[in-house]
Design a protein around this motif. Structure first.
Motif, PDB file in Angstrom:
ATOM      1  N   HIS A 175      -2.827   7.442  22.568  1.00  0.00           N
ATOM      2  CA  HIS A 175      -1.950   6.824  23.565  1.00  0.00           C
ATOM      3  C   HIS A 175      -1.647   7.844  24.666  1.00  0.00           C
ATOM      4  CE1 HIS A 175      -1.289   3.714  20.536  1.00  0.00           C
ATOM      5  NE2 HIS A 175      -0.983   4.674  19.685  1.00  0.00           N
ATOM      6  N   VAL A 176      -1.598   7.374  25.892  1.00  0.00           N
ATOM      7  CA  VAL A 176      -1.265   8.230  27.038  1.00  0.00           C
ATOM      8  C   VAL A 176      -0.216   7.530  27.882  1.00  0.00           C
ATOM      9  CG1 VAL A 176      -2.117   9.280  29.174  1.00  0.00           C
ATOM     10  CG2 VAL A 176      -3.539   9.327  27.105  1.00  0.00           C
ATOM     11  N   GLU A 177       0.817   8.257  28.238  1.00  0.00           N
ATOM     12  CA  GLU A 177       1.848   7.738  29.142  1.00  0.00           C
ATOM     13  C   GLU A 177       2.026   8.736  30.283  1.00  0.00           C
ATOM     14  OE1 GLU A 177       5.445   6.513  27.275  1.00  0.00           O
ATOM     15  OE2 GLU A 177       6.606   6.595  29.122  1.00  0.00           O
ATOM     16  N   GLU A 202      -6.901  21.892  30.595  1.00  0.00           N
ATOM     17  CA  GLU A 202      -8.113  22.273  31.314  1.00  0.00           C
ATOM     18  C   GLU A 202      -8.590  21.161  32.253  1.00  0.00           C
ATOM     19  OE1 GLU A 202     -11.056  23.533  28.534  1.00  0.00           O
ATOM     20  OE2 GLU A 202      -9.753  25.035  27.589  1.00  0.00           O
ATOM     21  N   HIS A 203      -8.024  19.966  32.117  1.00  0.00           N
ATOM     22  CA  HIS A 203      -8.381  18.855  33.022  1.00  0.00           C
ATOM     23  C   HIS A 203      -7.782  19.137  34.407  1.00  0.00           C
ATOM     24  CE1 HIS A 203      -8.830  14.898  34.764  1.00  0.00           C
ATOM     25  NE2 HIS A 203      -9.517  14.494  33.704  1.00  0.00           N
ATOM     26  N   ALA A 204      -8.596  18.978  35.410  1.00  0.00           N
ATOM     27  CA  ALA A 204      -8.187  19.342  36.770  1.00  0.00           C
ATOM     28  C   ALA A 204      -7.026  18.518  37.298  1.00  0.00           C
ATOM     29  CB  ALA A 204      -9.384  19.201  37.713  1.00  0.00           C
ATOM     30  N   ALA A 205      -6.802  17.334  36.750  1.00  0.00           N
ATOM     31  CA  ALA A 205      -5.766  16.454  37.286  1.00  0.00           C
ATOM     32  C   ALA A 205      -4.416  16.634  36.610  1.00  0.00           C
ATOM     33  CB  ALA A 205      -6.217  14.989  37.159  1.00  0.00           C
ATOM     34  N   ILE A 206      -4.353  17.431  35.545  1.00  0.00           N
ATOM     35  CA  ILE A 206      -3.130  17.520  34.752  1.00  0.00           C
ATOM     36  C   ILE A 206      -2.290  18.728  35.161  1.00  0.00           C
ATOM     37  CG2 ILE A 206      -2.222  17.893  32.425  1.00  0.00           C
ATOM     38  CD1 ILE A 206      -4.479  16.218  31.349  1.00  0.00           C
ATOM     39  N   GLY A 215      -1.820  14.360  44.395  1.00  0.00           N
ATOM     40  CA  GLY A 215      -3.088  13.983  44.995  1.00  0.00           C
ATOM     41  C   GLY A 215      -4.159  13.583  44.013  1.00  0.00           C
ATOM     42  N   HIS A 216      -3.853  13.607  42.713  1.00  0.00           N
ATOM     43  CA  HIS A 216      -4.824  13.221  41.700  1.00  0.00           C
ATOM     44  C   HIS A 216      -4.468  11.869  41.092  1.00  0.00           C
ATOM     45  CE1 HIS A 216      -5.868  17.483  41.943  1.00  0.00           C
ATOM     46  NE2 HIS A 216      -6.996  17.179  41.327  1.00  0.00           N
ATOM     47  N   ASP A 217      -5.480  11.130  40.745  1.00  0.00           N
ATOM     48  CA  ASP A 217      -5.299   9.836  40.099  1.00  0.00           C
ATOM     49  C   ASP A 217      -6.100   9.842  38.807  1.00  0.00           C
ATOM     50  OD1 ASP A 217      -5.911   6.340  40.950  1.00  0.00           O
ATOM     51  OD2 ASP A 217      -4.376   7.302  39.707  1.00  0.00           O
ATOM     52  N   LEU A 218      -5.574   9.205  37.774  1.00  0.00           N
ATOM     53  CA  LEU A 218      -6.240   9.223  36.480  1.00  0.00           C
ATOM     54  C   LEU A 218      -5.718   8.066  35.641  1.00  0.00           C
ATOM     55  CD1 LEU A 218      -8.206  10.997  34.743  1.00  0.00           C
ATOM     56  CD2 LEU A 218      -6.164  12.165  33.867  1.00  0.00           C
ATOM     57  N   THR A 219      -6.604   7.415  34.927  1.00  0.00           N
ATOM     58  CA  THR A 219      -6.178   6.334  34.029  1.00  0.00           C
ATOM     59  C   THR A 219      -6.125   6.856  32.596  1.00  0.00           C
ATOM     60  OG1 THR A 219      -8.422   5.552  33.542  1.00  0.00           O
ATOM     61  CG2 THR A 219      -7.324   4.642  35.507  1.00  0.00           C
ATOM     62  N   ALA A 220      -5.390   6.144  31.762  1.00  0.00           N
ATOM     63  CA  ALA A 220      -5.289   6.540  30.355  1.00  0.00           C
ATOM     64  C   ALA A 220      -6.654   6.496  29.680  1.00  0.00           C
ATOM     65  CB  ALA A 220      -4.300   5.628  29.637  1.00  0.00           C
ATOM     66  N   ASP A 221      -7.426   5.450  29.959  1.00  0.00           N
ATOM     67  CA  ASP A 221      -8.748   5.326  29.331  1.00  0.00           C
ATOM     68  C   ASP A 221      -9.662   6.474  29.740  1.00  0.00           C
ATOM     69  OD1 ASP A 221      -7.994   3.045  28.025  1.00  0.00           O
ATOM     70  OD2 ASP A 221      -8.951   1.657  29.450  1.00  0.00           O
ATOM     71  N   ALA A 222      -9.599   6.837  31.031  1.00  0.00           N
ATOM     72  CA  ALA A 222     -10.458   7.929  31.505  1.00  0.00           C
ATOM     73  C   ALA A 222     -10.060   9.254  30.866  1.00  0.00           C
ATOM     74  CB  ALA A 222     -10.381   8.028  33.023  1.00  0.00           C
TER      75      ALA A 222
END
Length: 521
Positions: A498-500, A444-448, A474-481
């Motif tokens: 954990h996110v990779e 449901e996250h717009a960047a995934i 066109g999307h940017d996202l950090t693991a913490d976010a």
């Protein structure tokens, strides 16, 4: 086995029997508030009459969304007296998750905690469409305008005792008692239906086997909304006449303090609970000599942990068990006197009236010592998935065997050892976590664009989730976010630790995701 569960037909009847046997014995001890068995029955009856005043029909669903406490018990027992089916909700659920269960269960009444963990729980449901939910009763700290516990109970005066007695008399062993939602490989929770009689028989047997008795003081850290805290928790205590000490949230030092202060004798929980107690820097400051029995499971148990639970925490008996929500929460159990390697290396053997076997990929039974999928058959199997005959038929075959999706081996003694999981489920601190559900929520996250979740080892929790994520162009996202976003949209135990970020996911020739490659990544 004690005759308790054999002579009564329902959970309310068990409570009535315990109240007659030892009316002045403390049933619930919350420190400043103590309820005898006679008082617990009387107050539960009041709640049951208040529900009948609403015109509640037998079999309607009543939900409870609150942490462990005496009012949780009163709501549950009163609902069962009124002939309702109990729907426990995890306090870890976010609004959308809780609303989904309320909708799908068709719950008519919700008993909700007020302020808890920084939120006012009834407010979390604002904006959710819940057409069947007629009333939300706030069991503590109700805000102005909300239906309070006291206001709700006042309506009980309109219902004579004889009316409630007549409703209780309609209950028998086959009456449905609870609807517990468990996730599956589809990513959507499925409602598991169980009946009064099978729960009573199973957990009277469990209580006798582990040695739970009326003299025990049972600190229930496991959440009441979970089978471990509900059925192997307060229900088993009621059957055996023990004293229930509800633990609202887990804190290692608070548990250590309560063991000393309340002279706790019986303390089941996941391995993480005992590890936290053992590693607490002030453990030596507390008197733990009252501890007698520990029952654990839901994760692998290192032999050294079993040894330390005896030598350093002082337990006389440490036992392990195995079960599923679909098996009323229990199927196998170690026995007192089993050696450390058996307790740590197996989940025990089946209880009376329950069979287990391992089968190969074609469904053929395997001899002892050979690894295969674990199947369970017996009186403890669910009555089916709520409103899902197809899923029920897929889970339980024509011969009555439940496919667990777990891989294991049964030794020559009949003891079961779980070696792997056919399903991708992993266990975080004692809670089953299903990747498909987490993936559905994360999508449901717009960047995934794509996501795959697997369980990875974790020193403290046993296992935690790791998410492999492909971002949309066109999307940017950090693991913490992303982790922070997940914490806002799903229960904490489901949140990947954990996110990779990856460019692609491993697939086989038919396009199926190869999660085994991710686990080894």
């Amino acid at each position: 086995m004690t005759p308790t569960a054999e002579r009564v037909r329902s959970i309310p009847a068990v409570l009535a029997r315990s109240a007659r046997r030892h009316p002045e014995h403390i049933a619930v001890d919350e420190g400043e508030l103590r309820l005898t068995y006679a008082e617990l029955e009387s107050r539960s009856r009041q709640l049951g009459k208040a529900l009948l005043a609403l015109g509640l029909a037998p079999g309607e669903r009543i939900a409870v969304w609150a942490p462990n406490g005496h009012r949780w018990l009163l709501a549950a027992l009163g609902a069962l007296m009124a002939g309702a089916v109990l729907v426990p909700l995890s306090t870890r659920l976010k609004a959308a998750e809780a609303a989904d269960i309320l909708r799908r269960s068709g719950a008519r009444v919700l008993f909700s905690v007020g302020e808890f963990l920084g939120s006012y729980y009834p407010e979390l449901l604002a904006g959710q469409v819940l057409v069947d939910l007629e009333r939300t009763v706030v069991i503590e700290q109700a805000r102005d305008g909300d239906s309070s516990w006291e206001d709700f109970l006042a309506s009980a005066e309109a219902i004579p005792d004889a009316v409630l007695d007549a409703r209780i008399e309609t209950l028998d062993e086959n009456s449905l008692s609870d609807l517990m939602f468990t996730s599956g490989t589809t990513g959507y929770p499925k409602g598991v239906l169980c009946a009064h009689g099978q729960n009573l028989r199973l957990f009277d047997n469990w209580g006798e086997t582990v040695g739970l008795g009326a003299d025990d003081r049972y600190l229930i850290v496991n959440p009441f909304f979970h089978a471990f805290g509900f059925k192997a928790g307060w229900l088993a205590a009621l059957i055996r006449g023990a004293t229930i000490l509800p633990q609202r949230t887990f804190d290692a030092e608070d548990v250590l303090r309560r063991v000393e202060q309340d002279r706790v004798t019986f303390l089941p929980g996941p391995p993480a609970l005992y590890s936290a107690m053992l590693e607490h820097p002030r453990r030596g400051d507390f008197d733990l000599t009252s501890l007698r029995v520990a029952v654990t499971g839901a994760a692998s148990v290192p032999p050294v942990l079993v040894q330390r639970m005896g030598s350093e925490l002082g337990f006389d008996s440490v036992l392990t068990a195995y079960g599923l929500t679909e098996s009323c929460g229990l199927a196998t159990l170690c026995r007192p006197g089993d050696d450390v390697q058996t307790v740590a290396g197996t989940c025990g053997r089946p209880l009376e009236g329950i069979e287990i076997r391992c089968v190969d990929g074609e469904g053929r039974a395997l001899p002892s010592g050979e690894v295969g999928e674990v199947l369970i058959r017996g009186f403890n199997l669910m009555r089916g998935y709520f409103n899902d005959a197809q899923a029920t038929a897929e889970a339980i075959d024509a011969d009555g065997w439940l496919r667990t999706g777990d891989v294991g081996v049964v030794d020559e003694r009949g003891y079961l050892r779980i070696t792997d999981r056919l399903k991708d489920m992993f266990i975080v601190g004692g809670f089953n976590c299903y990747p498909a559900e987490v993936e559905r929520l994360m999508m449901e996250h717009a960047a995934i664009a794509q996501v795959a979740v697997v369980g990875v080892p974790d020193v403290r929790q046993g296992e935690v989730g790791k998410a492999f994520v492909i971002l949309r162009p066109g999307h940017d996202l950090t693991a913490d976010a992303l982790i922070a976003w997940c914490r806002q949209h799903m229960a904490n135990y489901k949140v990947p630790r954990h996110v990779e970020f990856v460019r692609s996911l491993p697939l086989n020739a038919s396009g199926k995701l190869l999660k085994r490659d991710l686990r080894s990544a």
